[in-house]
Design a protein around this motif. Structure first.
Motif, PDB file in Angstrom:
ATOM      1  N   LEU A 123       9.870 -19.662 -31.455  1.00  0.00           N
ATOM      2  CA  LEU A 123      11.172 -19.057 -31.746  1.00  0.00           C
ATOM      3  C   LEU A 123      11.156 -18.176 -32.988  1.00  0.00           C
ATOM      4  CD1 LEU A 123      13.645 -21.997 -30.984  1.00  0.00           C
ATOM      5  CD2 LEU A 123      13.165 -19.986 -29.569  1.00  0.00           C
ATOM      6  N   THR A 124      10.269 -18.462 -33.933  1.00  0.00           N
ATOM      7  CA  THR A 124      10.273 -17.708 -35.191  1.00  0.00           C
ATOM      8  C   THR A 124       9.619 -16.339 -35.074  1.00  0.00           C
ATOM      9  OG1 THR A 124       9.993 -18.036 -37.582  1.00  0.00           O
ATOM     10  CG2 THR A 124       8.077 -18.471 -36.189  1.00  0.00           C
ATOM     11  N   GLN A 125       9.104 -16.021 -33.907  1.00  0.00           N
ATOM     12  CA  GLN A 125       8.534 -14.691 -33.704  1.00  0.00           C
ATOM     13  C   GLN A 125       9.619 -13.635 -33.890  1.00  0.00           C
ATOM     14  OE1 GLN A 125       6.820 -14.778 -29.772  1.00  0.00           O
ATOM     15  NE2 GLN A 125       5.179 -16.159 -30.355  1.00  0.00           N
ATOM     16  N   ASN A 126       9.355 -12.673 -34.760  1.00  0.00           N
ATOM     17  CA  ASN A 126      10.252 -11.527 -34.996  1.00  0.00           C
ATOM     18  C   ASN A 126      11.634 -11.916 -35.512  1.00  0.00           C
ATOM     19  OD1 ASN A 126       8.359  -9.522 -33.926  1.00  0.00           O
ATOM     20  ND2 ASN A 126       8.775 -10.468 -31.942  1.00  0.00           N
ATOM     21  N   THR A 127      11.707 -12.999 -36.262  1.00  0.00           N
ATOM     22  CA  THR A 127      12.994 -13.375 -36.845  1.00  0.00           C
ATOM     23  C   THR A 127      12.754 -14.246 -38.067  1.00  0.00           C
ATOM     24  OG1 THR A 127      15.227 -14.182 -36.335  1.00  0.00           O
ATOM     25  CG2 THR A 127      13.380 -15.518 -35.547  1.00  0.00           C
ATOM     26  N   SER A 128      13.821 -14.591 -38.770  1.00  0.00           N
ATOM     27  CA  SER A 128      13.706 -15.427 -39.961  1.00  0.00           C
ATOM     28  C   SER A 128      13.826 -16.897 -39.584  1.00  0.00           C
ATOM     29  CB  SER A 128      14.801 -15.070 -40.961  1.00  0.00           C
ATOM     30  OG  SER A 128      16.075 -15.451 -40.463  1.00  0.00           O
ATOM     31  N   TRP A 129      13.339 -17.761 -40.473  1.00  0.00           N
ATOM     32  CA  TRP A 129      13.425 -19.193 -40.211  1.00  0.00           C
ATOM     33  C   TRP A 129      14.882 -19.656 -40.181  1.00  0.00           C
ATOM     34  CZ3 TRP A 129      10.860 -22.570 -37.811  1.00  0.00           C
ATOM     35  CH2 TRP A 129      11.204 -23.922 -37.905  1.00  0.00           C
ATOM     36  N   LYS A 130      15.736 -19.028 -40.954  1.00  0.00           N
ATOM     37  CA  LYS A 130      17.163 -19.381 -40.963  1.00  0.00           C
ATOM     38  C   LYS A 130      17.747 -19.258 -39.559  1.00  0.00           C
ATOM     39  CE  LYS A 130      21.575 -18.240 -43.170  1.00  0.00           C
ATOM     40  NZ  LYS A 130      22.267 -17.355 -44.172  1.00  0.00           N
ATOM     41  N   ASN A 131      17.384 -18.201 -38.848  1.00  0.00           N
ATOM     42  CA  ASN A 131      17.869 -18.007 -37.485  1.00  0.00           C
ATOM     43  C   ASN A 131      17.294 -19.053 -36.533  1.00  0.00           C
ATOM     44  OD1 ASN A 131      19.384 -15.760 -38.252  1.00  0.00           O
ATOM     45  ND2 ASN A 131      17.706 -14.346 -37.852  1.00  0.00           N
ATOM     46  N   VAL A 132      16.034 -19.396 -36.764  1.00  0.00           N
ATOM     47  CA  VAL A 132      15.403 -20.424 -35.933  1.00  0.00           C
ATOM     48  C   VAL A 132      16.088 -21.767 -36.140  1.00  0.00           C
ATOM     49  CG1 VAL A 132      13.261 -21.687 -35.470  1.00  0.00           C
ATOM     50  CG2 VAL A 132      13.196 -19.230 -35.909  1.00  0.00           C
ATOM     51  N   GLU A 133      16.443 -22.076 -37.374  1.00  0.00           N
ATOM     52  CA  GLU A 133      17.142 -23.325 -37.664  1.00  0.00           C
ATOM     53  C   GLU A 133      18.433 -23.431 -36.857  1.00  0.00           C
ATOM     54  OE1 GLU A 133      16.241 -24.929 -42.088  1.00  0.00           O
ATOM     55  OE2 GLU A 133      17.326 -23.025 -41.993  1.00  0.00           O
ATOM     56  N   MET A 134      19.159 -22.333 -36.763  1.00  0.00           N
ATOM     57  CA  MET A 134      20.410 -22.356 -35.997  1.00  0.00           C
ATOM     58  C   MET A 134      20.140 -22.605 -34.514  1.00  0.00           C
ATOM     59  SD  MET A 134      22.872 -19.455 -37.735  1.00  0.00           S
ATOM     60  CE  MET A 134      21.672 -18.110 -37.760  1.00  0.00           C
ATOM     61  N   ARG A 153      20.020 -18.265 -28.721  1.00  0.00           N
ATOM     62  CA  ARG A 153      20.446 -16.891 -29.022  1.00  0.00           C
ATOM     63  C   ARG A 153      20.291 -16.511 -30.503  1.00  0.00           C
ATOM     64  NH1 ARG A 153      25.027 -13.624 -25.983  1.00  0.00           N
ATOM     65  NH2 ARG A 153      24.937 -11.676 -27.154  1.00  0.00           N
ATOM     66  N   PRO A 154      20.582 -17.412 -31.458  1.00  0.00           N
ATOM     67  CA  PRO A 154      20.448 -17.021 -32.863  1.00  0.00           C
ATOM     68  C   PRO A 154      19.041 -16.571 -33.256  1.00  0.00           C
ATOM     69  CG  PRO A 154      21.722 -19.044 -32.687  1.00  0.00           C
ATOM     70  CD  PRO A 154      21.155 -18.774 -31.332  1.00  0.00           C
ATOM     71  N   SER A 155      18.026 -16.976 -32.490  1.00  0.00           N
ATOM     72  CA  SER A 155      16.646 -16.634 -32.853  1.00  0.00           C
ATOM     73  C   SER A 155      16.265 -15.203 -32.481  1.00  0.00           C
ATOM     74  CB  SER A 155      15.670 -17.606 -32.188  1.00  0.00           C
ATOM     75  OG  SER A 155      15.628 -17.414 -30.788  1.00  0.00           O
ATOM     76  N   GLY A 156      17.151 -14.498 -31.765  1.00  0.00           N
ATOM     77  CA  GLY A 156      16.845 -13.134 -31.376  1.00  0.00           C
ATOM     78  C   GLY A 156      15.889 -13.062 -30.185  1.00  0.00           C
ATOM     79  N   TYR A 157      15.917 -11.938 -29.481  1.00  0.00           N
ATOM     80  CA  TYR A 157      15.084 -11.757 -28.288  1.00  0.00           C
ATOM     81  C   TYR A 157      15.186 -13.002 -27.391  1.00  0.00           C
ATOM     82  CZ  TYR A 157      12.971  -8.001 -31.038  1.00  0.00           C
ATOM     83  OH  TYR A 157      12.755  -6.872 -31.800  1.00  0.00           O
ATOM     84  N   TYR A 158      16.393 -13.535 -27.291  1.00  0.00           N
ATOM     85  CA  TYR A 158      16.599 -14.839 -26.654  1.00  0.00           C
ATOM     86  C   TYR A 158      16.288 -14.845 -25.161  1.00  0.00           C
ATOM     87  CZ  TYR A 158      21.113 -12.650 -25.569  1.00  0.00           C
ATOM     88  OH  TYR A 158      22.100 -11.791 -25.140  1.00  0.00           O
ATOM     89  N   ARG A 159      16.478 -13.734 -24.486  1.00  0.00           N
ATOM     90  CA  ARG A 159      16.150 -13.710 -23.055  1.00  0.00           C
ATOM     91  C   ARG A 159      14.642 -13.806 -22.858  1.00  0.00           C
ATOM     92  NH1 ARG A 159      20.599  -9.942 -22.967  1.00  0.00           N
ATOM     93  NH2 ARG A 159      22.314 -10.799 -21.734  1.00  0.00           N
TER      94      ARG A 159
END
Length: 236
Positions: free
Chosen positions: A60-71, A100-106
């Protein structure tokens, strides 16, 4: 110029124990802080649930911040979907909503649907060392950084993570104008250090901490614990 191991000791003295990998499901549990970071080095092997959460977070942390992954992980935890079996059972649409918060969710939802059975099937061998780096890299959606994160933090395998923080840090210490390639920087650290997973894990976590505090895209050299020997800092 300090050795690679000397730099580890300098960072450790500056920032203290980091307690990676953080586990959302362990927040405020005995031995963990309010964000799920370990308060002291683990003295026991990770259980299946912990290895799964780390693997999930690494994807999930690919191309995003850990904060977003936490959500995203919080959503999965609250939906009682933080297990291999739950990921297999829920629909792709529901999984997309939860992460969805992790981005590129699809893209990530489809990827997880494909990866989880391979890594956490009946043999559950994908993250316990039975399958190595080449196996992980052969899977669609897993690159070097994700593979090394899974091997190191979930599998307790000594495989150093040469993420952007690490490669930028190395380039600046060495006074290099360009950030080095992943495999080259990974090899430099691995050749210079004892082959110990706990050392690799803590060193990587310290580099990430240092990257956020000082060695970001726009470095803050004032107060940096490495400024006295960092060739980029001295040339600034």
């Amino acid at each position: 110029m300090p050795t690679v191991f000397d730099v580890y000791k300098i960072l450790s003295a500056a920032y203290g124990y980091q307690g990676w990998w953080p586990l959302v499901s362990k927040r405020d549990s005995p031995g963990f802080d309010s964000r799920g970071y370990r308060l002291s080095p683990a003295l026991h092997p990770l259980n299946r649930a912990e290895r799964f959460e780390i693997t999930l977070g690494a994807v999930l942390t690919q191309n995003t911040s850990w904060k977003n992954v936490e959500m995203a992980l919080e959503n999965l935890l609250n939906a009682k979907a933080l297990s291999p079996e739950s990921i297999a059972e829920i629909s792709v649409a529901e999984l997309e909503t939860l992460i969805r918060p992790s981005g590129y969710y699809r893209q990530k939802a489809r990827r997880l649907k494909e990866l989880i059975p391979l890594l956490f099937g009946e043999s559950d061998s994908g993250t316990d060392g039975s399958h190595g780096r080449n196996f992980l890299l052969s899977l669609k959606g897993i690159g070097p950084e994700t593979a090394d994160s899974i091997l190191l933090y979930a599998g307790n395998e000594a495989s150093f993570i040469a993420d952007l923080y690490t490669r930028r840090f190395h380039a600046r210490l060495a006074g290099e104008q360009k950030i080095g390639e992943y495999e080259r920087v990974k090899s430099i650290f691995e050749k210079a250090l004892p082959k110990k997973a706990d050392l690799y894990a803590e060193y990587h976590a310290l580099i990430v901490k240092h990257g956020k505090e000082h060695c970001s895209a726009r470095p803050v050299c004032r107060g940096c614990p490495c400024s006295s020997f960092c060739l980029s800092s001295q040339g600034a």
